[in-house]
Design an enzyme around this catalytic site. Structure first.
Site, short mmCIF file in Angstrom:
data_model
loop_
_atom_site.label_atom_id
_atom_site.label_comp_id
_atom_site.label_asym_id
_atom_site.label_seq_id
_atom_site.Cartn_x
_atom_site.Cartn_y
_atom_site.Cartn_z
N ARG A 40 -9.24 15.40 14.94
CA ARG A 40 -8.59 14.13 14.66
C ARG A 40 -8.16 14.13 13.20
O ARG A 40 -8.99 14.30 12.29
CB ARG A 40 -9.54 12.94 14.93
N GLU A 41 -6.85 13.93 12.96
CA GLU A 41 -6.33 13.82 11.60
C GLU A 41 -6.46 12.37 11.14
O GLU A 41 -6.04 11.45 11.85
CB GLU A 41 -4.88 14.27 11.52
N ARG A 66 10.44 -1.14 1.43
CA ARG A 66 9.45 -0.21 1.97
C ARG A 66 10.19 1.00 2.52
O ARG A 66 10.90 0.91 3.51
CB ARG A 66 8.63 -0.89 3.07
N ALA A 78 -0.01 -8.71 -2.61
CA ALA A 78 -1.09 -7.80 -2.20
C ALA A 78 -1.11 -6.59 -3.10
O ALA A 78 -0.13 -6.30 -3.81
CB ALA A 78 -0.92 -7.38 -0.74
N GLU A 95 -3.60 -9.42 -8.40
CA GLU A 95 -2.31 -9.28 -7.73
C GLU A 95 -1.57 -10.61 -7.66
O GLU A 95 -0.33 -10.64 -7.75
CB GLU A 95 -2.51 -8.71 -6.33
N GLU A 99 2.14 -10.53 -9.09
CA GLU A 99 3.27 -10.62 -8.15
C GLU A 99 3.82 -12.03 -8.01
O GLU A 99 4.98 -12.20 -7.63
CB GLU A 99 2.86 -10.07 -6.78
N PRO A 117 -6.04 1.67 13.12
CA PRO A 117 -7.31 2.37 13.34
C PRO A 117 -7.19 3.65 14.15
O PRO A 117 -8.14 4.43 14.21
CB PRO A 117 -8.16 1.34 14.08
N GLU A 145 8.39 -2.53 -7.22
CA GLU A 145 8.09 -3.91 -7.59
C GLU A 145 9.13 -4.48 -8.56
O GLU A 145 9.26 -5.70 -8.66
CB GLU A 145 6.69 -4.01 -8.18
#
Length: 219
Positions: A40-41, A66, A78, A95, A99, A117, A145
């Site tokens: 599992r990676e 993004r 965040a 933050e 921000e 997950p 940002e």
């Protein structure tokens, strides 16, 4: 034969595949219920803290580029938990200043979120901040940002933006919908003192052991 729900998934081997400033990738070999070994990676992450800043009517949202999705997304203020041993609440408070240019007199816990997950250790603790005061907002450095914008939306509008698909960031969705439940009286916020059970430990633990502190991104 193993009874479903009772198998212990033992790690028999682990290999670090990639080390980068804000994440790492490792491969764990795990014993499956039938006795087979499988790889599992895992993407290791610092974790994050996010804030629903509520002024009594509206919440603050940032719009940030993004690169993974090649788009600007509406998100909550965040940031990473990348300072060694820094409490999540302290990171959230920092933050909010950086921000949104805000400090808050009242803090509570909305939800802890494990973002992906199936392959990633990232978890985010989302706070509700009230009793807001404007402060100086530091100038952003020359990265994403520097292109980020901040806008205020009535909570009902933000909720509708989630339901209409305008907000797709999972942390923002979780924060907005849980804040809506709390602020409408349908649910209660929790204490900020609750343990952050799923806060990632692999990446920060290794970086601290290697002396990469306090800023664990600086390889």
């Amino acid at each position: 034969m193993t009874i479903p729900g009772e198998h212990e998934f033992q790690v028999t081997d682990s290999e670090l595949l990639l080390e980068a400033p804000i994440l790492a990738v490792r491969r764990d070999t795990i014993l499956m219920p039938g006795g087979r070994a499988a790889d599992r990676e895992i993407v290791e992450h610092f974790g994050a803290a996010a804030v629903v800043a509520f002024d009594g009517e509206s919440i603050a949202l940032v719009r940030q580029y993004r690169h993974c999705v090649r788009d600007r997304l509406w998100e909550l203020p965040a940031g990473l938990l990348d300072i060694a041993d820094e409490p999540a609440l302290t990171a959230a408070q920092r933050e909010l200043v950086e921000e949104a240019g805000l400090v808050a007199g009242e803090w509570s816990l909305l939800v802890d979120l494990v973002t992906s997950p199936g392959f990633c250790e990232e978890a985010c603790r989302i706070y509700l901040a009230r009793d807001l005061t404007a402060v100086h907002r530091p100038e952003a450095e020359d990265d994403e940002e520097a292109d980020m914008t901040l806008e205020w939306f009535p909570l009902a509008t933000a909720r509708d933006m989630v339901l209409s698909g305008r907000i797709v960031n999972s942390i923002a969705i979780a924060g907005i919908l849980t804040a809506d439940a709390v602020l409408s009286g349908r649910a209660e916020a929790r204490s900020t003192d609750e343990p952050f059970t799923y806060r990632p430990r692999s990446l920060p633990g290794r970086r601290k052991a290697e002396g990469i502190v306090p800023d664990m991104k600086k390889l």
